[in-house]
Motif scaffolding. Structure first.
Motif, PDB file in Angstrom:
ATOM      1  N   GLY A  46     -26.951  27.170  -1.197  1.00 53.19           N
ATOM      2  CA  GLY A  46     -26.039  28.174  -1.034  1.00 53.19           C
ATOM      3  C   GLY A  46     -27.004  29.519  -0.930  1.00 53.19           C
ATOM      4  O   GLY A  46     -26.762  30.351  -0.303  1.00 53.19           O
ATOM      5  N   GLU A  47     -27.749  29.631  -1.626  1.00 53.29           N
ATOM      6  CA  GLU A  47     -28.818  30.873  -1.673  1.00 53.29           C
ATOM      7  C   GLU A  47     -29.595  30.945  -0.280  1.00 53.29           C
ATOM      8  O   GLU A  47     -29.693  32.073   0.216  1.00 53.29           O
ATOM      9  N   TRP A  48     -29.891  29.899   0.239  1.00 52.88           N
ATOM     10  CA  TRP A  48     -30.615  29.823   1.565  1.00 52.88           C
ATOM     11  C   TRP A  48     -29.545  30.261   2.625  1.00 52.88           C
ATOM     12  O   TRP A  48     -29.914  31.200   3.683  1.00 52.88           O
ATOM     13  N   ASN A  49     -28.228  29.838   2.484  1.00 58.58           N
ATOM     14  CA  ASN A  49     -27.394  30.236   3.571  1.00 58.58           C
ATOM     15  C   ASN A  49     -27.163  31.490   3.401  1.00 58.58           C
ATOM     16  O   ASN A  49     -27.031  32.320   4.270  1.00 58.58           O
ATOM     17  N   ARG A  50     -27.122  32.384   2.281  1.00 61.96           N
ATOM     18  CA  ARG A  50     -26.934  33.830   1.983  1.00 61.96           C
ATOM     19  C   ARG A  50     -28.303  34.444   3.001  1.00 61.96           C
ATOM     20  O   ARG A  50     -28.184  35.259   3.482  1.00 61.96           O
ATOM     21  N   ARG A  51     -29.619  33.872   2.540  1.00 61.38           N
ATOM     22  CA  ARG A  51     -30.518  34.405   3.323  1.00 61.38           C
ATOM     23  C   ARG A  51     -30.580  34.472   4.832  1.00 61.38           C
ATOM     24  O   ARG A  51     -30.946  35.319   5.500  1.00 61.38           O
ATOM     25  N   PHE A  52     -30.065  33.259   5.273  1.00 61.33           N
ATOM     26  CA  PHE A  52     -29.909  33.112   6.803  1.00 61.33           C
ATOM     27  C   PHE A  52     -28.966  34.229   7.231  1.00 61.33           C
ATOM     28  O   PHE A  52     -29.119  34.576   8.457  1.00 61.33           O
ATOM     29  N   GLU A  53     -27.852  34.371   6.529  1.00 63.78           N
ATOM     30  CA  GLU A  53     -27.041  35.419   6.696  1.00 63.78           C
ATOM     31  C   GLU A  53     -27.546  36.735   6.691  1.00 63.78           C
ATOM     32  O   GLU A  53     -27.343  37.638   7.747  1.00 63.78           O
ATOM     33  N   GLU A  54     -28.131  37.103   5.593  1.00 62.15           N
ATOM     34  CA  GLU A  54     -28.554  38.389   5.451  1.00 62.15           C
ATOM     35  C   GLU A  54     -29.786  38.723   6.402  1.00 62.15           C
ATOM     36  O   GLU A  54     -29.880  40.122   6.750  1.00 62.15           O
ATOM     37  N   HIS A  55     -30.500  38.057   6.517  1.00 59.23           N
ATOM     38  CA  HIS A  55     -31.963  38.179   7.269  1.00 59.23           C
ATOM     39  C   HIS A  55     -31.858  37.707   8.762  1.00 59.23           C
ATOM     40  O   HIS A  55     -32.889  36.927   9.156  1.00 59.23           O
ATOM     41  N   ALA A  56     -30.521  37.497   9.195  1.00 62.25           N
ATOM     42  CA  ALA A  56     -30.271  36.616  10.665  1.00 62.25           C
ATOM     43  C   ALA A  56     -31.554  37.387  11.522  1.00 62.25           C
ATOM     44  O   ALA A  56     -31.617  36.426  12.558  1.00 62.25           O
ATOM     45  N   ASP A  57     -31.930  38.306  11.434  1.00 61.68           N
ATOM     46  CA  ASP A  57     -32.718  38.896  12.561  1.00 61.68           C
ATOM     47  C   ASP A  57     -34.212  38.404  12.255  1.00 61.68           C
ATOM     48  O   ASP A  57     -35.007  38.442  13.342  1.00 61.68           O
ATOM     49  N   LEU A  58     -34.364  37.861  11.161  1.00 62.98           N
ATOM     50  CA  LEU A  58     -35.771  37.391  10.603  1.00 62.98           C
ATOM     51  C   LEU A  58     -36.082  35.872  10.645  1.00 62.98           C
ATOM     52  O   LEU A  58     -37.170  35.281  10.973  1.00 62.98           O
ATOM     53  N   ILE A  59     -35.058  35.184  10.090  1.00 62.68           N
ATOM     54  CA  ILE A  59     -35.343  33.794   9.827  1.00 62.68           C
ATOM     55  C   ILE A  59     -34.135  33.069  10.461  1.00 62.68           C
ATOM     56  O   ILE A  59     -32.939  33.583  10.651  1.00 62.68           O
ATOM     57  N   MET A  60     -34.503  31.762  10.492  1.00 57.81           N
ATOM     58  CA  MET A  60     -33.129  30.889  10.890  1.00 57.81           C
ATOM     59  C   MET A  60     -33.377  29.295  10.431  1.00 57.81           C
ATOM     60  O   MET A  60     -34.592  29.026  10.236  1.00 57.81           O
ATOM     61  N   PRO A  61     -32.346  28.530  10.109  1.00 58.40           N
ATOM     62  CA  PRO A  61     -32.763  27.217   9.718  1.00 58.40           C
ATOM     63  C   PRO A  61     -33.442  26.242  10.855  1.00 58.40           C
ATOM     64  O   PRO A  61     -32.937  26.291  11.939  1.00 58.40           O
ATOM     65  N   VAL A  62     -33.967  25.445  10.326  1.00 56.34           N
ATOM     66  CA  VAL A  62     -34.540  24.017  11.204  1.00 56.34           C
ATOM     67  C   VAL A  62     -33.845  22.980  10.746  1.00 56.34           C
ATOM     68  O   VAL A  62     -34.227  22.643   9.590  1.00 56.34           O
ATOM     69  N   ARG A  63     -33.295  22.395  11.514  1.00 52.23           N
ATOM     70  CA  ARG A  63     -32.593  21.111  11.213  1.00 52.23           C
ATOM     71  C   ARG A  63     -33.355  19.924  11.916  1.00 52.23           C
ATOM     72  O   ARG A  63     -32.962  18.655  11.487  1.00 52.23           O
ATOM     73  N   GLN A  64     -34.082  20.218  13.190  1.00 55.22           N
ATOM     74  CA  GLN A  64     -34.770  19.328  13.828  1.00 55.22           C
ATOM     75  C   GLN A  64     -36.025  19.949  14.247  1.00 55.22           C
ATOM     76  O   GLN A  64     -35.992  21.219  14.454  1.00 55.22           O
ATOM     77  N   ALA A  65     -36.972  19.312  14.873  1.00 56.15           N
ATOM     78  CA  ALA A  65     -38.364  19.704  15.321  1.00 56.15           C
ATOM     79  C   ALA A  65     -37.923  20.616  16.373  1.00 56.15           C
ATOM     80  O   ALA A  65     -38.665  21.810  16.350  1.00 56.15           O
TER      81      ALA A  65
END
Lengths: 331, 331
Positions: A46-65
């Motif tokens: 959940g904390e990472w989801n918040r970071r992905f939301e808040e810093h969407a201009d800088l980071i994104m999740p990697v679910r596959q290579a």
């Protein structure tokens, strides 16, 4: 140059993500948990989801290579999550797929102690992979969760490589021949990692280095060059183990979790209990270009440097983190 | 004809999945949990993952509306998961996205009792959506988790429709004008559901029907026809509430969870404590073709029948279960 750091556990902040971009880091294997239960692991998610939301201009999740290339093209840092212990699955084999569905791409079978799956590198005796461990290895193979033996004992590591149908990795450690620490790996283990088409991420944590915090960039890169002779350069990557801006309470959590009433100092000691002094040439993610220069300096060809800096990590995730064909996962 | 059942909670087995195929059912909204905690919900997810693995020739998970057409083309039954209560998120707004990532497409804000979010339809007084409830509605809107008010009180339902930026549904209930049960809905609520572009799934649970288990197919379809006049046919679907092969211990769990030491009989009574006798024309999923005939029999045009039987559910999921644009979810 596509750059992947195969392990960090920093006190995540916008500043740290900006440093990654400045240093040209395209993707980072971020440690999600050390000793957290299944439920606690979801809160870390959940904390990472918040970071992905808040810093969407800088980071994104990697679910596959392939998400790493997508991140690079979007000018963002891709984050892939890993657990340094098997606590997220508790005693429940079904939690392997649940955690993979949530984006946990990598899991260590043990931290330093005996786990329900395997033996850690700090135990006196290593009895190898447990009954539950065999089931979990099979399930990790099926769903495409990468088996990481960074903190495991020698026998457990060799057993896991033997039992796994897919490549096994050591995301952050160094050859024991370079520096004989409990966490570093024998040539036998390193060769087995290469033979299973796995990967070693070289650690820049001073406790894993000859001369500790005084280890030079050229000594570090010479170590990599010698390991390339042993393992083949395609099985090498970086896994810095950078733990920026973390309070010592985090070090205590890593080392002691809930298992000890006495202070356990892990790789440190009572007189050296805190975080080690960072390397002068790798203070934070902005220093990644130093590594590129260092690798060139010890004679690696440009394509070999590109492999070590990131391409080998991407290829490893392609062969070890994709779900088995026919698995009912939405891509 | 594409067929969707908007609610079942059966004792899942290969036989039941085969009956769905026989009855031409392409997708089912399956209840995952009633009162389970976050951790327990993950175990229910794990059980579904095992079913998807074991019966991969018959069923597949639905994570987005378009998966229903994929299931149909593969000759399989698509399963979309929903919670009949908000217990999966406990007191933690972050669990909304975590659960959506795991494929929980629909969540009721309450079962029959007051919840942390809203009021159930069995409480004496309904004080509307709570402070936490407002936050959760916003988060459900963001991640594309459908708000289901089937078991909620009138005021809470109207509040939720007002607060939600996306359509709200009642997956399984009937108009109170047809049969005045606590679980059935007033015309005011039904009109508000239509106005927010939501959906009502007609229940075939005898307690929700005039004459209970003796309700005829034509009475049932007449009810649908009258509701079409009120709500517009595009807002209507089926939500049978079929609970096949379940022991009465499950009925006790639904009704009593962990909240009551005395037996609560819900819609039943001490002298009528068990499962109601099933309808003669809807004994199990093989009887779905009866519904098609019944709808034709009360004068619905072929396209209206197709809408009620499944297309309206697909359209609802398209508009209410897709994540907001820009959300970092892998499709």
């Amino acid at each position: 140059m596509l750059t992947v750091d195969g392990l960090q556990y920093s006190n995540w902040s916008r500043e740290i993500f900006e440093q990654m971009r400045e240093g040209g880091v395209d993707a980072v294997h971020a440690t999600l948990v050390y000793h957290e239960t299944t439920r606690e692991t979801l809160s870390r998610m959940g904390e990472w989801n918040r970071r992905f939301e808040e810093h969407a201009d800088l980071i994104m999740p990697v679910r596959q290579a392939s998400d790493i290339e997508r991140a690079r093209q979007a000018g963002k840092v891709g984050i892939f999550l890993g657990a340094q212990n098997c606590s997220p699955i508790e005693d429940d084999v079904d939690m392997v797929e649940v955690m993979r569905d949530l984006g946990l791409l990598i899991m260590q079978l043990t931290y330093n102690n005996q786990s329900l799956l395997a033996c850690g590198c700090y135990e006196a005796e290593d009895s190898g992979i447990t009954r539950f461990g065999r089931q979990v290895i099979r399930e990790m193979n099926r769903v495409g969760m990468v088996i990481d033996m960074s903190h495991s004992g020698e026998r457990s590591t060799l057993d896991a490589i033997e039992l796994s149908s897919r490549p096994v990795i050591i995301s952050h450690a160094n050859p024991a021949s370079f520096h004989p620490a409990k966490r570093n790996k024998s040539d036998r283990v390193l060769k087995a990692i290469a033979e299973c088409n796995g990967l070693l991420g070289f650690s820049a944590y001073p406790f894993h280095l000859r001369n500790g915090s005084d280890c030079t960039l050229s000594e570090y890169c010479e170590m990599i060059a010698r390991t390339a002779d042993l393992m083949g350069v395609e099985h090498l990557g970086i896994g810095t183990d950078l733990c920026q801006n973390q309070p010592t309470s985090i070090l205590d959590w890593m080392r002691n979790g809930r298992w000890s009433k006495e202070m356990d100092y892990g790789e440190g000691s009572a007189t050296n209990a805190g975080w080690p002094t960072p390397l002068a040439w790798l203070r934070d993610s902005r220093d990644f270009p130093n590594l590129i220069e260092g690798l060139r300096g010890v004679g690696f060809a440009e394509q070999e440097v590109a492999g070590i800096m990131g391409r080998n990590w991407v290829a490893l995730l392609e062969r070890a983190a994709a779900p088995e064909q026919g698995l009912n996962r939405v891509a």
